[in-house]
Design an enzyme around this catalytic site. Structure first.
Site, PDB file in Angstrom:
ATOM      1  N   LYS A 121       0.948  -0.644  -0.134  1.00  0.00           N
ATOM      2  CA  LYS A 121      -0.512   0.168  -0.057  1.00  0.00           C
ATOM      3  C   LYS A 121       1.052   1.096   0.018  1.00  0.00           C
ATOM      4  O   LYS A 121       2.429   1.309   0.493  1.00  0.00           O
ATOM      5  CB  LYS A 121      -1.040   0.460   1.219  1.00  0.00           C
ATOM      6  N   SER A 127      -8.851   2.203   2.476  1.00  0.00           N
ATOM      7  CA  SER A 127      -8.114   2.933   1.963  1.00  0.00           C
ATOM      8  C   SER A 127      -6.745   2.118   1.361  1.00  0.00           C
ATOM      9  O   SER A 127      -6.152   2.676  -0.033  1.00  0.00           O
ATOM     10  CB  SER A 127      -7.151   3.947   2.891  1.00  0.00           C
ATOM     11  N   SER A 182     -10.040   0.050   6.548  1.00  0.00           N
ATOM     12  CA  SER A 182      -9.457   0.271   5.386  1.00  0.00           C
ATOM     13  C   SER A 182      -9.123  -1.062   5.088  1.00  0.00           C
ATOM     14  O   SER A 182      -7.890  -1.206   3.563  1.00  0.00           O
ATOM     15  CB  SER A 182      -8.788   1.089   5.498  1.00  0.00           C
TER      16      SER A 182
END
Length: 529
Positions: free
Chosen positions: A130, A205, A229
């Site tokens: 990420k 996210s 997330s």
């Protein structure tokens, strides 16, 4: 519990307002390229449907080279990423060089396979990361245009530990702006698509991670979670993910940084397609905190106490859980009782109706020294001045803002916060915490919906903004939870459930994940559906 008249009126008013906002958004938002009718290609290379644990074993035994594995994943990313926009910056050339070094190391190793497995358990296995995590030499922007050009000079601790265990990063993946929304969309790197339906969101996210993992462009990845997330992207994309007990896996060298009491709620954890990879990854990622968890303790599922919570009790802010998600959770209960001979008790907590209010209140609390959290408008303007949310809204309506509507809306919401938190909300949280901790103890787990519905269409979460409360409340309670896929629903979209355990009992939910994968089939190739 039935809603009172005032709550029903509030719910009606909220949905009416959201309907008006939706029309305005449709009017002013820019049109994105049509993807209707396009579909992800099916997985063709058999190397792409092998777990990381098995890949590492094959590489150690010289049944396949690391270069072959890394190249297979590079080819897959190049095949699917034009449709997904999940990987926003690759390091393919460096990854192939590192894979060649792995193969050379294995050729020269004289201690045998066991030595390599103990020292380098993920040797030669590809990894996605990420973009909010620092990965040396890669962008570190979280989609903020003013951070364009910022490159990480170090590795975040969990990434460093995975690399030290032999994993090879292929690149970094897209996030929502500043990692504070459930859709991975920003004006720096664009919007990421769901591999099962390109017109739907992959969550956020950690949506880039969820998307590329589900598309078989990666086998293991790293996510962070302060409101869902990890879990929402895993749910929407039909993969596994684990939100660890807070404070166990380091959250250092991530952007944005935590402030106030947020370090009590954020968790870093593994994301993957195969449940058997969760535990080995977590053993690595906890690093010096391994003693805090019982990851080497065998779990007898028949000796656990199981509970199921079918919904939040009817919050006026969240939409009702869909019938297909209620049904699949009921099927999990039936299988647990039939296969394990356990009794799954249905429980209800009235305080869950206030999940969003609890999450919102606790996220805004100052730290133990009284230092407040960093304003979101300040983070939006970094490294310059804070933004003015109302001005940004006007700019957005003119197509001139550098920020997404979701980020602007969050900054506007922050303006409405009062300085003193609600004593009612604080009491609801404290009561819920006590009840849940007593329920779970050290041998209990409960099932809870991941979200009220399957992956929504792009931008639709803007008009159902509080549905994430199903995941966010678990952050505030400080509990470990494993997100587990449960096959595909009537629209061909992933179904799933949260498996929640007591504090520091991460090994229990990971064991249940293995059972659910075996029982419900785990990940499904989105290109084959």
């Amino acid at each position: 519990m039935a809603l009172g008249r005032l709550e029903r009126a509030q719910a009606w008013l909220l949905r009416a307002v959201m309907g008006v906002v939706f029309m305005l958004y449709q009017l002013f938002s820019p049109r994105r390229p049509a993807v209707s009718g396009k579909k992800l290609p099916a997985v063709g290379d058999p190397l792409l449907v092998v777990s990381a644990t098995q890949l590492a074993r094959k590489i150690r035994r010289k049944e396949v080279s690391s270069v072959e594995v890394v190249q297979a994943y590079i080819d897959r990313i190049q095949e699917v990423n034009p449709l997904l926009n999940a990987v926003i910056k690759d390091r393919f050339a460096a990854a192939l060089q590192e894979a060649a070094q792995v193969d050379k190391l294995i050729e020269e190793e004289t201690g045998g396979e066991e030595v390599l497995e103990d020292r380098l358990p993920l040797l030669g296995v590809p990894l996605s990361v990420k973009e909010s995590f620092a990965l040396q030499g890669m962008p570190h922007t979280t989609g903020v245009i003013s951070r364009r050009g910022i490159v990480a000079t170090v590795d975040a601790p969990p990434v460093a530990l995975l690399k030290r265990a032999g994993a090879i990063p292929l690149g970094v993946t897209n996030t929502s702006e500043l990692c504070m929304w459930c859709e991975s969309h920003n004006h720096l790197n664009g919007i990421t698509n769901n591999p099962y339906d390109l017109e739907r969101i992959p969550g956020g996210s950690s949506g880039g991670e969820g998307s590329i993992l589900a598309a078989a462009g990666a086998v293991i990845g790293v996510g962070s979670d302060i409101g869902g997330s990890i879990r929402m992207p895993c749910f929407f994309n039909g993969i596994f993910g684990h939100k660890t007990t807070p404070g166990v896996v380091s959250a250092e060298n991530q952007y944005p940084p935590t402030s106030g009491r947020q370090d009590e709620y954020i968790s870093t954890g593994p994301m993957c397609r195969y449940a058997e990879d969760l535990l080995p990854m977590l053993r690595i990622m906890v690093g010096p905190n391994a003693h805090m968890l019982s990851l080497n303790t065998a779990v007898d599922l028949k000796k656990l106490r199981f509970f199921t919570i079918p919904h939040d009790g009817g919050s006026p802010l969240t939409y009702p859980v869909s019938k297909e998600l209620m049904d699949i959770q009921r099927k999990v209960v039936e299988r647990l009782e039939a296969d394990l001979g356990v009794k799954v008790q249905e429980v209800h907590f009235p305080e869950l109706r206030y999940s969003f209010q609890i999450w919102d209140t606790y996220m805004g609390l100052p730290d133990k020294e009284g230092k407040p959290r960093l304003p979101f408008a300040l983070l939006m303007g970094e490294p310059g001045r804070p933004v003015w949310p109302l001005w940004e809204l006007l700019k957005w309506m003119m197509g001139k803002s550098e920020h997404t509507m979701a980020a602007i809306a969050l900054a506007l919401l922050e303006m409405t916060h009062v300085s003193k938190p609600s004593t009612f909300v604080i009491k609801q949280k404290e009561k819920l915490q006590k009840e849940v901790d007593e329920l779970l103890g050290t041998d209990g787990v409960f099932l809870y919906p991941s979200h009220p519905r399957v992956a929504p269409k792009h931008h639709h979460p803007l008009f159902r903004p509080f549905d994430f409360a199903y995941t966010g409340i678990i952050n505030i309670l400080g509990l470990p939870v494993t997100q587990c896929p449960l096959g595909l629903g009537e629209e061909g979209l992933p179904l799933g459930v949260q498996v929640v355990g007591g504090k520091l009992q991460d090994h229990l939910t990971l064991a249940v994940a293995l059972y659910l994968e075996k029982t419900f089939g785990g990940w499904r190739d989105p290109g084959a559906t």
